[in-house]
Design a protein around this motif. Structure first.
Motif, mmCIF file in Angstrom:
data_model
loop_
_atom_site.group_PDB
_atom_site.id
_atom_site.type_symbol
_atom_site.label_atom_id
_atom_site.label_comp_id
_atom_site.label_asym_id
_atom_site.label_seq_id
_atom_site.Cartn_x
_atom_site.Cartn_y
_atom_site.Cartn_z
ATOM 1 N N CYS A 1120 0.828 -1.214 0.000
ATOM 2 C CA CYS A 1120 0.000 0.000 0.000
ATOM 3 C C CYS A 1120 0.863 1.266 0.000
ATOM 4 N N PHE A 1121 1.977 1.228 0.709
ATOM 5 C CA PHE A 1121 2.840 2.413 0.748
ATOM 6 C C PHE A 1121 3.419 2.707 -0.639
ATOM 7 N N LYS A 1122 3.855 1.639 -1.322
ATOM 8 C CA LYS A 1122 4.405 1.840 -2.653
ATOM 9 C C LYS A 1122 3.339 2.326 -3.632
ATOM 10 N N ALA A 1123 2.099 1.926 -3.421
ATOM 11 C CA ALA A 1123 1.027 2.339 -4.320
ATOM 12 C C ALA A 1123 0.483 3.719 -3.983
ATOM 13 N N GLY A 1124 0.952 4.325 -2.923
ATOM 14 C CA GLY A 1124 0.519 5.667 -2.572
ATOM 15 C C GLY A 1124 -0.681 5.728 -1.661
ATOM 16 N N ASN A 1125 -1.182 4.606 -1.183
ATOM 17 C CA ASN A 1125 -2.304 4.584 -0.230
ATOM 18 C C ASN A 1125 -1.732 4.686 1.180
ATOM 19 N N LEU A 1126 -1.348 5.927 1.558
ATOM 20 C CA LEU A 1126 -0.625 6.128 2.812
ATOM 21 C C LEU A 1126 -1.525 5.919 4.028
ATOM 22 N N ASN A 1127 -2.781 6.295 3.934
ATOM 23 C CA ASN A 1127 -3.689 6.120 5.067
ATOM 24 C C ASN A 1127 -3.846 4.634 5.402
ATOM 25 N N THR A 1128 -4.055 3.820 4.365
ATOM 26 C CA THR A 1128 -4.216 2.378 4.588
ATOM 27 C C THR A 1128 -2.910 1.763 5.087
ATOM 28 N N ALA A 1129 -1.772 2.228 4.512
ATOM 29 C CA ALA A 1129 -0.478 1.720 4.965
ATOM 30 C C ALA A 1129 -0.242 2.063 6.426
ATOM 31 N N ALA A 1130 -0.669 3.274 6.853
ATOM 32 C CA ALA A 1130 -0.519 3.661 8.255
ATOM 33 C C ALA A 1130 -1.338 2.758 9.167
ATOM 34 N N ASN A 1131 -2.513 2.334 8.709
ATOM 35 C CA ASN A 1131 -3.328 1.414 9.521
ATOM 36 C C ASN A 1131 -2.595 0.091 9.749
ATOM 37 N N PHE A 1132 -1.976 -0.431 8.695
ATOM 38 C CA PHE A 1132 -1.216 -1.677 8.848
ATOM 39 C C PHE A 1132 -0.017 -1.467 9.758
ATOM 40 N N ALA A 1150 7.881 0.040 10.355
ATOM 41 C CA ALA A 1150 6.514 0.473 10.649
ATOM 42 C C ALA A 1150 6.486 1.904 11.145
ATOM 43 N N ARG A 1151 7.417 2.276 12.022
ATOM 44 C CA ARG A 1151 7.451 3.663 12.525
ATOM 45 C C ARG A 1151 7.766 4.648 11.401
ATOM 46 N N GLN A 1152 8.656 4.233 10.518
ATOM 47 C CA GLN A 1152 8.995 5.112 9.394
ATOM 48 C C GLN A 1152 7.778 5.320 8.477
ATOM 49 N N VAL A 1153 7.077 4.253 8.185
ATOM 50 C CA VAL A 1153 5.882 4.378 7.351
ATOM 51 C C VAL A 1153 4.846 5.246 8.035
ATOM 52 N N LEU A 1154 4.710 5.089 9.339
ATOM 53 C CA LEU A 1154 3.727 5.872 10.073
ATOM 54 C C LEU A 1154 4.078 7.357 10.055
ATOM 55 N N GLN A 1155 5.362 7.682 10.200
ATOM 56 C CA GLN A 1155 5.783 9.083 10.162
ATOM 57 C C GLN A 1155 5.556 9.680 8.779
ATOM 58 N N ALA A 1157 3.390 8.695 6.569
ATOM 59 C CA ALA A 1157 1.970 8.793 6.261
ATOM 60 C C ALA A 1157 1.297 9.939 6.992
ATOM 61 N N GLU A 1158 1.768 10.266 8.180
ATOM 62 C CA GLU A 1158 1.123 11.329 8.953
ATOM 63 C C GLU A 1158 1.242 12.681 8.261
#
Length: 1291
Positions: A1120-1132, A1150-1155, A1157-1158
């Motif tokens: 999801c992160f690679k596809a640009g769906n940051l909100n969904t990636a943050a949920n995971f 996971a922390r990096q993706v969360l930062q 995405a925020e």
């Protein structure tokens, strides 16, 4: 409350009992009407013509019809073949039930219909509606004959009086109205109805035919129900004010008698009991309350946790009630109806109407002994449960459930016996059970301390004994002994020595019946009977589909028992059958010859005469009393397919021949019993090729060459005939066979016969005529015929074949004959007792074998020369015969040798010369024993009975695709057998391998088969699957998990705990299979990023182990992160961090993706994925099924699917059909006693015929392929599958 039957369905709004049959109608809020047989527990039929809730339904008292009322002008009348219905277009439509064709149309109500009811005498139907009117219809003339108006709100119910011309109605206008319809009696003819139709239309809001007699006001809110008392001038009503009111009426007025308070919500329905002075009401407070109609106090309350009650119905003639609630209905009793009794010699003691009575079997005299004082009780079901009698002291113990279990001891004075007018003072005590164990001692069970108190007749404690098991009831087991019942076992306990004399594992036992000599005992459970000896050594177990009610032993040692619908018998070996059917349940007390004495539910003694011929005949066969068998065959009319099948099964086909007239059946039985003569006679009558072939096979097995030759000639099987002549050395007839082949231009047959004869010239001639000159030349050269070889060489010219060099030719010599003359020798055995009776039937079978050559053979070759078709004996001794005195020719002229008289010569024993070998009878194959004793598919497959194994799996878990199980079936069968070779010339012997075999085991008791699959192997595979998943080898993991899922139906475990583990394993593996399938599907997708993200997201919602869940979350987060769906990636990422990952790189990522995405909480693409709404994933389409959406499931692996997948093969387990009906997986013998056995009836390879034998009935309904089966209370119809239901290529 004694629940007799329960269903699960949508909300039940209407109920009606059939007056004669054990049927009940249930109308559902979904619009479906169900017809149930509550005794057998089966759904007989369903009617789904209604489009909305059906709130009213009612059976006609005598005609085969019922009426139902639905929504929006919906009034439906179902006859046996037709139904009547008013649809939304204000019309009544009459439908033919079989043809599904509308017959006629009428006008109807203007709003919802609440109740409908037939009149008990006239062809009327009363209906109540939300249009504030009550209508009376004539269902014969198809007209509305009266409209009752007066209520100013919804009319919730309207009912006819059971005897008078009255109707009671209840309305939300807070009133109960009583209507007088006496004037309608003059308007009952169809002509009058038609004449009144126009008048009714003009006077729509009233008429003189039905007038209001009383208006009962007293409820504070709307009244939901009102009903009449069956005999008294009383009315009971229930309303939304949570009150139940009782009203009394006379000729001039009606008034309120009392109010019953206790319900906590709206009272839905209330009625008087048909046979007791009680009132039953139910309410939306999820309770049913029982009230004393005389004292007007509450007796008992029954509650459900989640279901509101809506409707009540009382059986018109039986002590049964039914209640409908939010999730189905229940049929129940309020009190037990089994009379308490005890047997002593030829006298029966029983309790009836608060009296102890005695019944003398010899004189059939019923006597009142003493009155029994019954203390007042504020609850139901407090009557006597057991009676124990001491004949020497004339003492009686009566036990009941009062105060949680109590007893009363009465001493009956001998001078008062038979008078029954003196009240005796009873000695009372508290105890779960009480029973006499000696002349003046009785035992009382003290449940709290799990000990037995032995008391004397003064009710004083003499002795205390702790019991060896947790006991809830005790029974008599001989002087000084008790049979103690625990939850899953019974033991015989010696009170004096305090020892356990016997122990037996059983399901919950309800009643104990000892034989007259105390040598055998029958343990009666709800749906099974266990026969054991006096030490509780198990003999046999019999399963029943209908509840077992009572039983007794007859003088022959046969156990006779009753179910709800039948009197049956059980032989000592477990064979059972039906003696006769019953209209009402009875309780057997004693059996004398062909007379069964029993008590009915009213406490009346009834003698029933039965025909015991069938079970006495089977018992004689079992005990090998063949003289009695022959006598019964000659003097009794024993017949029927069931008897023939029984005789075949038990190895007595020669006896079955006595009952058969059909030639095909006689032929099969004759072959099975080896009676060639009768088989020949039947084959001549049938005269079909297949039967002649089978006759030839059996005759060849016996070595009867004459009949073999005759059978081959009738079928013109020249090849087999030639070979027969070869092995018997009949060269003359073999030569004739070669001529026949030449006449019929059969080149190969002619060549083979020449080869059999060793005729070289004839072989050369055949080859030459067939154009094979090189082969003819080689044959002539090799066999030393130079003249012929030179002639053939000249014809071949330059094409003469060269013979191989360095090879030495050998002459082909025909094999020597096995037996040159006569039949093959057989061992001499004694003639069976039944064979003599068949000799006459077989006469005529030995005639005209010489005529076989007169058939269509091309020419008269006079082949057959059979003088006697009987097998010859070896060294048949010549019988010594003394010459007759006075023979003029002097006989053999043996003169006296003059030996001295004192010389003693030893006499030769007569038996030494006439002794013959007695061939042992073949026992039942172990594989057949396995299939008869087991309901487990794995054990049927191990026995090689793949057909029934597949049937069991199909019924239990809905499996239809057996291709993945083929290799497993074969492995089970091969693994449960081994081969033994005694010596080189003997055939290989197949031996069955039994599970848990030991040298100390009895050879007559067969253990279950040894199985190659077990639960520990699956656990190892599960660990391997986990490792493969961790390593990312999902293809290998999927293979392992699927292997586990497809092996589980074929394993057997021992305990209930292991059964739970198996079920848990199915859930675990199913989740992994679904997850692996979705992940592999995702990896195949390259050009659909949205679907790839969805599959990765769904994978995280599979119930995986925590390490694997983290890997799934990581994968979904990355995708999801690679596809640009940051909100969904943050949920995971959040879900991953909530699992506290042990790998630092996972937490860091996971922390990096969360930062990241925020900073931009957006999704580039819209996914079909809502993590806030709980869902399951469809196992086929891989789409979410959110909570509240309809779905269907796999009956085996419980995977969920969208409704469109119903009927398709499950994509997860690849075995079962989605949405199929199934009873549940059986993988342990411990489950057999805990299931509704109606769904577990075992069939063997004979299909329906043996299904009938198993269930004990006499046959299926005519023209159907169904057999009435049951185990739980009522007839379950199970379609017997044909063999074509399964893949024929590997059965």
């Amino acid at each position: 409350m004694l629940t007799k039957f329960e269903t699960k369905s949508n909300r039940v709004k209407g109920l009606s009992f059939h007056s004669k049959r054990p049927w009940i109608l249930a109308s559902l809020h979904s619009g479906v009407i169900q017809l149930w047989d509550y005794r057998m527990g089966t759904l007989i039929d369903r009617f789904d013509e209604h489009d909305g809730p059906v709130r009213g339904v009612h059976f006609h008292k005598s005609q085969p019809l019922f009426v139902s009322g639905g929504p929006y002008i919906s009034l439906t009348l179902f006859l046996f073949l037709t139904c009547v219905r008013i649809w939304d277009d204000y019309k009544i439509k009459v439908w033919n039930y079989k043809l599904h064709r509308c017959l006629f149309t009428l006008l109807g109500h203007l709003d919802y219909i609440r109740t409908v009811q037939f009149h008990h005498e006239y062809p009327w139907i009363v209906s109540a509606s939300d249009d504030q009117t009550i209508r009376i219809w004539n269902w014969q003339s198809r007209t509305c004959i009266s409209v009752l108006t007066g209520h100013n709100h919804y009319v919730m119910c309207a009912l006819f009086h059971p005897k008078e011309d009255l109707i009671v109605s209840a309305s939300l206008d807070q009133t109960v109205r009583v209507w007088d319809i006496g004037a309608l009696r003059k308007k009952v003819s169809p002509a009058d109805d038609i004449l009144r139709l126009s008048q009714m239309n003009t006077d729509f809001f009233g008429g003189i035919d039905a007038v209001v007699k009383y208006v009962l006001e007293g409820h504070d809110r709307g009244v939901n129900w009102a009903s009449f008392h069956p005999t008294l001038p009383l009315i009971v009503s229930g309303a939304d004010d949570r009150q139940v009111k009782i009203w009394r009426m006379n000729d001039t007025k009606a008034w309120e008698v009392d109010t019953l308070r206790g319900h906590m919500n709206n009272v839905s329905c209330v009625l008087f009991h048909a046979r007791q002075e009680i009132i039953v009401s139910n309410s939306e407070d999820k309770s049913i309350r029982v009230w004393d109609a005389t004292k007007r106090t509450g007796l008992q309350t029954f509650r459900r946790e989640h279901d509101r009650f809506w409707i009540l119905s009382c059986h018109p003639e039986m002590n049964l009630l039914a209640a409908g609630h939010d999730s189905g209905m229940i049929v129940f009793k309020l009190e037990r109806e089994r009379p308490a009794f005890s047997l002593s010699g030829d006298t029966l003691y029983y309790v009836k109407d608060r009296f102890l009575r005695s019944y003398d079997y010899s004189t059939q005299k019923d006597t009142q002994v003493i009155p029994i004082r019954r203390p007042g009780s504020t609850s139901l079901n407090q009557g006597p449960r057991t009676v124990s009698y001491s004949p020497t002291e004339n003492a009686v113990l009566i036990c009941s459930d009062i105060d949680g279990g109590s007893y009363e001891l009465y001493i009956v004075p001998k001078d008062n016996f038979g008078r029954g007018d003196t009240v005796q003072e009873a000695k009372r005590g508290i105890g779960g059970s009480a029973v006499f164990v000696a002349r003046n001692r009785f035992a009382v069970l003290e449940k709290s301390s799990n000990q037995v108190l032995v008391k004397n007749l003064k009710n004083e404690i003499v002795k205390k004994s702790a019991l060896p098991v947790a006991t809830d009831a005790i029974f008599y087991a001989g002087t000084g002994n008790l049979l103690c019942r625990a939850e899953d076992r019974v033991v015989i306990f010696d009170l004096q020595q305090r020892l356990i004399l016997g122990d037996l594992q059983t399901s919950f036992v309800r009643y104990i019946v000892w034989s007259n000599d105390m040598g055998s005992v029958a343990l009666l459970s709800k749906h099974s009977i266990i026969i054991a000896d006096k030490k509780l050594v198990h003999r046999c177990t019999l399963h029943e589909t209908i509840r077992v009610k009572s039983g007794a032993w007859d003088d022959n040692g046969v156990f006779i028992y009753t179910t709800l619908t039948h009197i049956k018998y059980c032989l000592p070996n477990g064979d059972s059958g039906i003696i006769r059917t019953l209209d009402v349940p009875v309780y057997i007390t004693r059996i004398f010859g062909n007379t069964i004495f029993c008590l009915d539910r009213d406490g009346k003694n009834r003698p029933i005469v039965i025909d015991s011929t069938e079970y006495v005949f089977k018992l004689s066969l079992l005990r090998k009393r063949f003289d009695q068998v022959m006598s019964m065959i000659r003097n009794s009319e024993l017949c029927g397919q069931a008897m023939i099948a029984y005789l075949q099964q038990k190895g007595f086909p020669e006896v079955a021949l006595h009952f058969v007239k059909d030639e095909r059946t006689r032929f099969n039985l004759a072959l099975e019993s080896g009676n060639i003569q009768i088989a020949v006679a039947s084959a001549k009558e049938i005269d079909e090729k297949d039967h002649w072939y089978r006759l030839g096979v059996e005759a060849l097995r016996q070595g009867n060459t004459g009949i073999v030759e005759y059978a081959y000639q009738r079928t013109k099987n020249f090849e087999r005939l030639s070979f027969l002549y070869l092995i018997t050395g009949n060269l003359d007839k073999l030569s004739k066979m070669m001529k026949i082949a030449e006449v019929k231009n059969d080149v190969m047959g002619q060549f083979h016969n020449a080869l059999y004869l060793g005729d070289i010239k004839e072989r050369i001639k055949v080859l030459e005529n067939a154009g094979h000159l090189p082969l003819a030349y080689i044959t002539a050269s090799v066999h030393g015929l130079p003249d012929i070889a030179e002639r053939l060489a000249a014809e071949l010219g330059d094409n003469v074949p060269s013979l191989p060099k360095g090879r030495s030719a050998s002459l082909l010599i025909p094999p020597g004959p096995i037996l040159c003359d006569g039949d093959w020798p057989l061992l001499r055995v004694t003639k069976g007792i039944f064979e003599g009776g068949l000799d006459n039937a077989g006469r005529g079978a030995q005639e005209d074998y010489e005529d076989a050559a007169d058939g269509d053979w091309g020419e008269d070759l006079d082949i057959v020369d059979v003088g006697n078709v009987q097998n010859g004996d070896i060294n048949m001794p010549v019988e010594d015969e003394e010459g007759e005195e006075g023979n003029d020719e002097g006989g053999w002229d043996l003169e006296d040798l003059g030996l001295p008289p004192d010389v003693d010569t030893p006499k030769t024993a007569v038996s030494a010369r006439s002794s013959v070998f007695i061939a042992p009878t073949a026992g039942m194959p172990v594989s057949q024993i396995w299939t008869q004793k087991s309901s487990l598919a794995a054990e049927h497959a191990a026995a090689g009975n793949f057909d029934t194994a597949m049937r069991l799996l199909s019924r239990q878990v809905g499996i239809k695709n057996f291709a993945p199980l083929k290799s497993l079936f074969i492995d089970l069968h091969m693994g449960s057998h081994t081969c033994l070779r005694a010596f080189s010339s003997a055939p290989v012997i197949s031996l069955a391998i039994e599970r848990g075999w030991s040298e100390s085991a009895s050879p007559n008791v067969r253990s279950p088969p040894a199985l190659v699959f077990n639960f520990s192997q699956l656990e190892e595979k599960l660990k391997a699957g986990y490792k493969a998943t961790t390593a990312g080898k999902l293809t290998e993991a999927l293979r392992l998990f699927l292997s586990i899922l497809q092996t589980i139906p074929l394993i057997v475990v021992d305990s209930r705990r292991e059964v739970d583990e198996v079920k848990e394993l199915i859930v675990i593996v199913k989740e992994y299979v679904l997850g692996c399938q979705m992940e592999l599907k995702r990896r195949e997708l390259k050009d659909n990023p949205v679907r790839e993200q969805e599959l990765a997201a769904y994978f995280t919602h599979c119930n995986l182990q925590l390490p694997h869940l983290r890997l799934a979350l990581m994968s979904a987060m990355r995708v999801c992160f690679k596809a640009g769906n940051l909100n969904t990636a943050a949920n995971f990422a959040r879900r991953l961090l909530e699992t506290n990952p042990t790998a630092e790189n996972q937490a860091k990522t996971a922390r990096q993706v969360l930062q990241a995405a925020e900073r931009n909480m957006k999704d580039v693409s819209q996914l079909n994925y809502d993590f806030r709404n709980p869902f399951v994933v469809c196992g086929s389409t891989y789409v979410p099924i959110y909570r509240g959406q309809k779905d269907v499931s796999c009956p085996y692996c419980s995977s969920r699917f969208v409704p469109s997948q119903e009927g398709q093969l499950c994509a997860v387990c690849d075995l079962a059909v989605v949405g199929a009906d199934a009873s549940g997986l059986l993988c342990s013998p411990s489950q057999i006693d805990h299931i509704v056995h109606g769904k577990q009836l075992d069939f063997d390879s004979n299909g329906e015929e043996n299904a009938i034998r198993f269930c004990g009935c006499k046959g299926a309904p005519s023209g159907t392929n169904r057999c009435i089966l049951s185990w739980d209370s009522t007839p379950l119809y199970y379609k017997v599958m044909s063999h074509t239901d399964f893949p024929p290529n590997w059965i």
